[in-house]
Write an enzyme that holds these catalytic residues in place. Structure first.
Site, short mmCIF file in Angstrom:
data_model
loop_
_atom_site.label_atom_id
_atom_site.label_comp_id
_atom_site.label_asym_id
_atom_site.label_seq_id
_atom_site.Cartn_x
_atom_site.Cartn_y
_atom_site.Cartn_z
N LYS A 15 0.77 -1.14 -0.02
CA LYS A 15 -0.05 -0.05 -0.08
C LYS A 15 0.91 1.29 0.02
O LYS A 15 0.35 2.36 -0.35
CB LYS A 15 -0.84 -0.05 1.30
CG LYS A 15 -1.84 -0.91 1.38
CD LYS A 15 -2.74 -0.87 2.40
CE LYS A 15 -2.38 -1.90 3.59
NZ LYS A 15 -3.17 -1.82 4.73
N ASP B 203 13.98 -1.57 0.06
CA ASP B 203 15.11 -1.89 1.36
C ASP B 203 16.12 -3.08 0.87
O ASP B 203 17.15 -3.11 0.35
CB ASP B 203 14.23 -2.16 2.64
CG ASP B 203 14.65 -2.63 3.67
OD1 ASP B 203 14.42 -1.65 4.65
OD2 ASP B 203 15.46 -3.40 3.90
N ASP C 89 4.24 3.23 6.44
CA ASP C 89 3.61 2.92 7.87
C ASP C 89 4.67 2.36 8.92
O ASP C 89 5.87 1.80 8.32
CB ASP C 89 2.35 1.82 7.87
CG ASP C 89 2.94 0.54 7.35
OD1 ASP C 89 3.70 0.39 6.49
OD2 ASP C 89 2.47 -0.41 8.11
C1 PRP Z 1 7.29 -2.12 2.03
C2 PRP Z 1 7.64 -1.29 0.68
C3 PRP Z 1 8.06 -2.33 -0.26
C4 PRP Z 1 8.78 -3.35 0.57
C5 PRP Z 1 10.31 -2.90 0.45
O1 PRP Z 1 6.21 -2.67 1.78
O2 PRP Z 1 6.49 -0.52 0.23
O3 PRP Z 1 6.83 -2.78 -1.10
O4 PRP Z 1 8.44 -3.31 1.58
O5 PRP Z 1 11.07 -4.14 1.34
P1 PRP Z 1 12.15 -5.08 0.56
O6 PRP Z 1 12.88 -4.04 -0.34
O7 PRP Z 1 12.85 -5.56 1.62
O8 PRP Z 1 11.50 -6.11 -0.29
P2 PRP Z 1 5.50 -3.57 3.03
O9 PRP Z 1 5.52 -5.03 2.99
O10 PRP Z 1 5.90 -2.61 4.29
O11 PRP Z 1 3.78 -2.95 2.62
P3 PRP Z 1 3.12 -1.82 2.54
O12 PRP Z 1 3.48 -1.12 1.41
O13 PRP Z 1 1.54 -2.25 2.56
O14 PRP Z 1 3.24 -1.20 3.93
#
Ligand code: PRP
Length: 173
Positions: free
Chosen positions: A42, A102, A158
């Site tokens: 999201k 990340d 978030d």
């Molecule tokens: C977060 C962000 C990316 C992902 C990055 O999503 O929006 O999609 O993590 O992390 P990575 O590079 O380690 O894979 P999250 O899973 O927190 O979901 P959200 O966007 O719904 O908060």
């Protein structure tokens, strides 16, 4: 709402200026053809909505749902798809829009998935990147800001679903 101390890392004005710069580069790079932005739910929804309004050329957009963090602060390492892209992408220029990169695990997984739709091209636009954290090689064509390895919230990001509506991006202590 949980109580944490917040410090502004990137202000609303800094973000707005950077989004405009990225949009201008996208306009210059894609003079013709169908450009489809795919926001990763999201977190990217606010970046995507500002970006599509700053881009001057026509765009289409859709969302893909992915989650790897759950309610925690660290990536679980496995990507759950919570919503698929519904728009046809074959022959389109696709921009995958992320709020933050990340480990790069989500991006790598989603890029493989989008390639199956046989788009003309695929690039990534990410507002934030934590280069120290990469576990996969990532190629971000349009990057907002490189940031240190600190937990950030706001502008869509978030902590356990809180703080997404903040206008600034803040460090969460
Ligand atoms: C977060 C962000 C990316 C992902 C990055 O999503 O929006 O999609 O993590 O992390 P990575 O590079 O380690 O894979 P999250 O899973 O927190 O979901 P959200 O966007 O719904 O908060």
């Amino acid at each position: 709402m949980s109580e944490h101390s917040l410090r502004v890392l990137l202000s609303e004005n800094q973000i707005r200026a950077r989004v405009r710069e990225i949009a201008a580069r996208i306009d210059a790079d894609y003079p013709d053809g169908v450009l489809c932005l795919i926001g990763v739910l999201k977190g990217s929804c606010i970046f995507l909505s500002d970006l599509v309004r700053a881009i001057r050329r026509p765009v289409r957009f859709d969302f893909i749902g992915a989650s790897s963090y759950g309610a925690g602060k660290a990536s679980s390492g496995s990507v759950q798809i919570t919503k698929n892209v519904e728009m046809p992408l074959e022959g389109c220029d696709v921009l995958l829009v992320e709020d933050i990169v990340d480990t790069g695990i989500t991006l790598t997984h989603l890029l493989r998935r989008i390639e199956r739709h046989r788009p003309k091209s695929v690039r990534v636009a990410a507002l934030l990147d934590k280069p120290e954290r990469h576990q996969r090689p990532v190629d971000i064509a349009y990057l907002g800001f490189s940031i240190p390895d600190r937990f950030v919230v706001g502008y869509g990001l978030d902590y356990a679903e809180d703080y997404r509506g903040l206008r600034d991006i803040c460090l969460l202590d």
